[in-house]
Structures are given as C-alpha cells and as structure tokens.
Design a protein around this motif. Sequence first.
Motif, PDB file in Angstrom:
ATOM      1  N   ILE A 108       0.827  -1.207   0.000  1.00 50.38           N
ATOM      2  CA  ILE A 108       0.000   0.000   0.000  1.00 50.38           C
ATOM      3  C   ILE A 108       0.861   1.257   0.000  1.00 50.38           C
ATOM      4  CG2 ILE A 108      -1.610   1.356   1.402  1.00 50.38           C
ATOM      5  CD1 ILE A 108      -2.908  -1.343   2.202  1.00 50.38           C
TER       6      ILE A 108
ATOM      7  N   TYR B  67      -4.744   5.930   1.098  1.00 45.80           N
ATOM      8  CA  TYR B  67      -4.219   5.230   2.269  1.00 45.80           C
ATOM      9  C   TYR B  67      -5.351   4.796   3.209  1.00 45.80           C
ATOM     10  CZ  TYR B  67       0.667   6.478   1.314  1.00 45.80           C
ATOM     11  OH  TYR B  67       1.923   6.594   0.768  1.00 45.80           O
TER      12      TYR B  67
ATOM     13  N   ASN C 197      -7.514   1.862   1.580  1.00 49.88           N
ATOM     14  CA  ASN C 197      -6.836   0.581   1.428  1.00 49.88           C
ATOM     15  C   ASN C 197      -6.377  -0.023   2.749  1.00 49.88           C
ATOM     16  OD1 ASN C 197      -6.825  -0.069  -1.468  1.00 49.88           O
ATOM     17  ND2 ASN C 197      -5.947   1.979  -1.567  1.00 49.88           N
TER      18      ASN C 197
ATOM     19  N   LEU D 142      -6.698  -2.709  -5.608  1.00 50.33           N
ATOM     20  CA  LEU D 142      -5.816  -1.613  -6.027  1.00 50.33           C
ATOM     21  C   LEU D 142      -5.868  -1.395  -7.534  1.00 50.33           C
ATOM     22  CD1 LEU D 142      -2.618  -2.262  -3.871  1.00 50.33           C
ATOM     23  CD2 LEU D 142      -4.306  -0.460  -3.571  1.00 50.33           C
TER      24      LEU D 142
END
Length: 118
Positions: A19, A57, A60, A95
Amino acid sequence: MNFNILAYIIYSLLTCYIILWVGRQFHRNGRTFIVSLFGQDSSLADTTNNLLLMGYYLFNIGYAIIQFSYWDQIQSIDELVSSIALKTGRLLFVLVGLHYMNMLGIYLFAKKKKLINH
C-alpha cells in the motif's frame, strides 16, 4: 497448532509495504496528470494530489484491516501460505480496480474540460 497470529503479522507487513509503495508511486507519477487538469495551477494540483493520497491510504488500509475479520482458523503451513496469498491477491485486485477507475475519471474529466474550453 494455530498459525493465525503469524499470518496476521506477515499479511500486515506485506500489505503495508504494498500500500505504501503503490501510494508513493501514484502520488509521484500522477501529479503530472493532475497539474495538466488544473491548468498548470501547481498549488491546487499538489493539494488535490495529497488529498487523493490520504484517501487512498485510508481506504486501502481500512480494507486490509477488515480482512482480519474474515480470516478462518489456520492449522498448517500450507493453509498459512494459501490464506496470505489469497488475501494479498484480493488487495491487489482492489488496487488495480481503483487505479483504472481513477484513470477513467481523469480521462473523462480531461475530455469534458477540453470540450468546455473549445
């Protein structure tokens, strides 16, 4: 023997690395597109880019944390590897999906802006 704690630790380290690395890449490389959308207004582009990074951020890392609640009991090393690979693969799939949705949004926004300016 229960391997869940080990799986949580490995998964946490792996997903945090993925991430953070992907987020930095998007932030650095995506700035060019955002600056072009905002007509070379660097200040507005940087602010927007930073907000997008924070949203990325939060979303995820939240998704990765939620995955802990869906984890089954792990009894062997085979299950450990399989489970971590499955959870990490799902994260990567999310993602990729978000990246392509963002690219589509940027394309449509730029196309609309080009039509308005002409």
